[in-house]
Motif scaffolding. Structure first.
Motif, mmCIF file in Angstrom:
data_model
loop_
_atom_site.group_PDB
_atom_site.id
_atom_site.type_symbol
_atom_site.label_atom_id
_atom_site.label_comp_id
_atom_site.label_asym_id
_atom_site.label_seq_id
_atom_site.Cartn_x
_atom_site.Cartn_y
_atom_site.Cartn_z
ATOM 1 N N GLY A 1 -1.229 9.871 8.365
ATOM 2 C CA GLY A 1 -1.280 8.805 7.365
ATOM 3 C C GLY A 1 -0.292 8.996 6.235
ATOM 4 O O GLY A 1 0.660 9.776 6.346
ATOM 5 N N ILE B 1 -5.685 1.795 1.498
ATOM 6 C CA ILE B 1 -5.897 0.856 2.594
ATOM 7 C C ILE B 1 -7.392 0.541 2.680
ATOM 8 O O ILE B 1 -8.230 1.387 2.355
ATOM 9 N N LYS C 1 -7.819 -3.073 7.042
ATOM 10 C CA LYS C 1 -6.515 -2.383 7.013
ATOM 11 C C LYS C 1 -5.505 -2.963 6.021
ATOM 12 O O LYS C 1 -4.319 -2.640 6.093
ATOM 13 N N LYS D 1 -3.203 -3.218 2.986
ATOM 14 C CA LYS D 1 -2.596 -2.187 2.133
ATOM 15 C C LYS D 1 -2.800 -2.546 0.671
ATOM 16 O O LYS D 1 -2.677 -3.716 0.300
ATOM 17 N N THR E 1 -7.429 6.170 0.414
ATOM 18 C CA THR E 1 -5.987 6.373 0.565
ATOM 19 C C THR E 1 -5.662 6.289 2.061
ATOM 20 O O THR E 1 -6.525 6.509 2.915
ATOM 21 N N ALA E 2 -4.409 5.987 2.364
ATOM 22 C CA ALA E 2 -4.040 5.741 3.766
ATOM 23 C C ALA E 2 -3.836 7.028 4.564
ATOM 24 O O ALA E 2 -3.215 7.028 5.614
ATOM 25 N N THR E 3 -4.370 8.123 4.070
ATOM 26 C CA THR E 3 -4.291 9.396 4.795
ATOM 27 C C THR E 3 -5.427 9.502 5.815
ATOM 28 O O THR E 3 -6.442 8.820 5.693
#
Ligand SMILES: [Zn+2]
Length: 243
Positions: free
Chosen positions: A118, A124, A129, A131, A159-161
């Motif tokens: 990610g 996200i 999904k 952003k 967070t998108a991780t």
């Protein structure tokens, strides 16, 4: 060094696999290493994040703390070299375990990077999904202490991780596999190749006929399979390559 130069000039489809080691020269510590962020912070597991508000609050406190230590790093010669080589070949790919966005900042188009863990620079919605700007989320959380939810679908924002305990992202994993199969030169940069899938992709490429190069500051379990091993500084190695 000449061997690496020749491998690069002879290849048609270079695929890089990068890990924490490529970003340490930008000042970013190895988060899983002995001095890493996770030695002093208890990670919030994904299951806890989705099931407990208390965990989500802790998660965002940690995220703000993380951002404070993480905001302003610049790509180094390693990131720039990866993007230069791929752009000169007009094809190739970079699979990264890093979440720091430094490959993109070093000039690689989004589509040339697959982030299997990610990206820590944006948020996200885990459901739809969408952003979302991380700074906005942080500012709002600092004011309210309420963990954010998506304005479209009410899903939790994260967070998108890829967190501990979170399944690997399927689309990215498929792309990583596919790109490894396309490679005629597979260059590992700064990964000790112990965490799955790091431990499988070099094999996929090698067994499919690619040359395998490992540039890392310490030995890996794959060194004996590699066509070339460079145990040296990554930025120095790439600087010398272009002299
Ligand atoms: Zn949503």
């Amino acid at each position: 060094m000449n061997v690496l130069k020749n491998f690069i000039s002879d290849c048609k489809y270079p695929v890089f696999f990068t890990g924490a080691g490529i970003s340490t020269d930008s000042g970013i510590p190895d988060f899983r290493g002995p001095k890493g962020f996770w030695k002093n912070n208890t990670p919030i597991y994904y299951q806890d994040f989705v099931s407990s508000e208390e965990s989500r609050i802790k998660y965002w406190e940690q995220s703000i703390n993380f951002k404070r230590n993480f905001g302003s790093f610049l790509p180094n010669e390693g990131h720039k070299a990866v993007s230069k080589i791929i752009s000169e070949k007009k094809q190739g790919h970079c699979i990264t375990q890093n979440v720091d966005n430094l490959h993109q900042e070093g000039g690689l188009p989004d589509n040339d990077v697959t982030e299997i863990h990610g990206n820590a620079t944006f948020a996200i919605c885990i459901k739809c999904k969408t952003k979302i700007d991380l700074e906005l989320i942080h500012d709002e959380f600092k004011k309210t202490q309420i963990p954010p939810v998506c304005s479209n679908c009410n899903g939790f924002i994260k967070t998108a991780t890829i967190s501990f305990g979170q399944p690997m992202p399927q689309e990215e994993m498929q792309r990583a596999q596919l790109e490894s199969l396309k490679a005629d030169l597979f260059i590992v940069v700064g990964s000790s190749l112990v965490v799955y899938p790091a431990a499988s992709l070099p094999l996929v490429a090698k067994e499919n006929g690619a040359k395998l190069v490992i540039i890392n500051n310490e030995k890996t379990d794959f060194d004996n399979l590699a066509d070339l091993v460079i145990n040296d500084s990554i930025t120095k190695t790439f600087e010398e390559l272009f002299i």
